[in-house]
Design a protein around this motif. Structure first.
Motif, short mmCIF file in Angstrom:
data_model
loop_
_atom_site.label_atom_id
_atom_site.label_comp_id
_atom_site.label_asym_id
_atom_site.label_seq_id
_atom_site.Cartn_x
_atom_site.Cartn_y
_atom_site.Cartn_z
N ASN A 329 47.75 -15.02 32.35
CA ASN A 329 48.63 -15.25 31.11
C ASN A 329 50.17 -14.79 31.39
O ASN A 329 50.90 -15.43 30.53
N LEU A 340 51.21 -15.64 23.88
CA LEU A 340 49.76 -15.59 23.29
C LEU A 340 49.23 -14.40 22.58
O LEU A 340 49.43 -13.37 23.18
N TYR A 348 41.04 -11.47 28.16
CA TYR A 348 42.41 -11.82 28.13
C TYR A 348 42.68 -12.85 29.07
O TYR A 348 43.45 -14.03 29.02
N ASN A 349 41.86 -13.05 30.25
CA ASN A 349 41.92 -13.80 31.18
C ASN A 349 41.13 -15.05 30.81
O ASN A 349 41.30 -16.19 31.62
N THR A 352 43.42 -18.27 29.58
CA THR A 352 44.53 -18.90 30.48
C THR A 352 44.32 -20.38 30.67
O THR A 352 45.16 -21.10 30.70
N THR A 355 45.25 -22.33 27.36
CA THR A 355 46.49 -22.52 27.09
C THR A 355 47.28 -23.63 27.96
O THR A 355 48.08 -24.27 27.46
#
Length: 381
Positions: A329, A340, A348-349, A352, A355
């Motif tokens: 990210n 983000l 959180y990963n 990616t 996005t």
């Protein structure tokens, strides 16, 4: 709404985009695992229907569809055409005709190869998405070609081929007029990386729990390269075999390693236990790079990789120099200037890849040109 149909799971994620602030807020995400034995169109449709039912009325969302390489093929490439009337200004009818010729030629040239890749017949392959991402007149880039004179026109196209039976089932679940973008998983990030990579030759490795899918760039040509059976399951199986423990215990040991909740001696020993698997991974990555003649490698993992992969120790296992970049990210924030925002509970990963799909799908393009291109999809179907 981003709908992902991957090799191991279905996932539906709701995102709010603030374009002036270049912000993506990830609001809600639900997923269902898919077993290899149940990987068929009807089962996919049944499970997806249950997932999207938890998001209310679908007509209030713009929908982006990201499909596994077994189910879709997206190819980015340039198509050049020569105009017979090069001294006449291009009008809307002329442009419409040129786009039609480019799409038909592209479709006809790639259809057989795409059908073989997806394990279906030529007649079962349809175009589900066309995007015109760039236009050049006599080698010069323009936003809108109407009114210009030109002997030649080059259209930078992305075409997504899918299997008719799957798309027909999805149309019964998702309102087709709300679907704004369809893409093969991995192709969107390949396209984005081509805008920031130091080389026009590179390989993207999407690492899933049970397999790796490779995408490559070679000049202006971007697309699927190959797949390799390797993933998290190989690492946990190595621990089960070497330590003689069951899967649950191996998973707990693996978690302790990833969060660094162990002595340095134990971590070093564990990395030694998975060294054969890491060497197998290196060989697979190296073979993909060799096929393209590239040294730039981008890794996008759908699970947390062992930290050792991002050290010089791992890079030194390659037989030649490799420029390895981990897609995360922070890369999105630095290279693409998007912020983000995640609600509590989001990995959180995990966002990616989403996005990358969002940025590529919502990239500013000539709406008039793409309306013409989409008309040709209906005609081809």
């Amino acid at each position: 709404m981003i709908v992902e149909i991957l090799s191991h799971e279905l996932k539906v994620t709701l995102v709010k985009a603030d374009f002036p602030k270049r912000t993506f807020s990830f609001l809600k995400s639900l997923s269902r695992p898919i077993n290899e034995t149940d990987y068929n169109y009807q089962n996919i449709a049944d499970n997806l229907s249950k997932l999207v039912a938890k998001f209310g009325k679908l007509r209030k969302y713009k929908i982006i569809l990201s499909l596994d390489p077994k189910l879709a093929t997206t190819i980015y490439s340039g198509v050049s055409l020569v105009r017979d009337n090069g001294k006449d200004p291009i009008d809307e009818g002329d442009l419409d005709n040129l786009i039609s010729k480019a799409i038909w030629g592209f479709f006809d040239r790639h259809r057989s190869r795409v059908a073989a890749k997806m394990g279906t017949q030529d007649l079962d392959v349809i175009l589900s998405d066309v995007q015109v991402s760039g236009i050049k007149l006599d080698g010069h880039r323009v936003v809108n070609p109407i009114g210009f004179q030109a002997k030649s026109i080059e259209l930078q196209l992305s075409l997504t081929f899918t299997v008719r039976d799957l798309i027909n089932r999805l149309k019964n679940i998702l309102p087709k007029e709300n679907i704004i973008f369809v893409s093969e998983d991995g192709s969107a990030w390949s396209h984005l990386l081509s805008t920031i990579s130091e080389s026009d030759k590179f390989v993207l490795a999407n690492i899933f729990p049970g397999e790796i899918t490779f995408f490559s760039a070679n000049g202006n040509a971007l697309g699927y390269l190959d797949r390799l059976e390797w993933g998290k399951i190989n690492l946990t199986n190595a621990l089960m075999s070497q330590l003689d423990v069951d899967q649950s215990t191996a998973e707990r040991i693996w978690h302790c390693y990833l969060v660094n909740n162990a002595s340095s001696g134990f971590i070093k020993k564990l990395e030694g236990l998975i060294s054969d698997e890491l060497q197998f991974l290196v060989r697979g990555l190296e073979q993909a790079l060799d096929r393209v003649g590239a040294k730039y490698l981008y890794i996008n993992s759908f699970f947390t990789l062992p930290p050792i992969i991002f050290t010089n120790y791992f890079k030194n296992k390659f037989s030649r120099s490799v420029r390895l970049t981990h897609i995360h990210n922070e890369l999105v924030s630095q290279k693409f200037n998007h912020e983000l925002k995640l609600k509590e509970g989001f990995a959180y990963n995990a966002v990616t890849t989403l996005t990358g799909i969002l940025i590529d799908a919502l990239d500013a393009r000539s709406e008039n040109v793409n309306k013409m291109a989409r008309r040709r999809i209906r005609w081809l179907i």
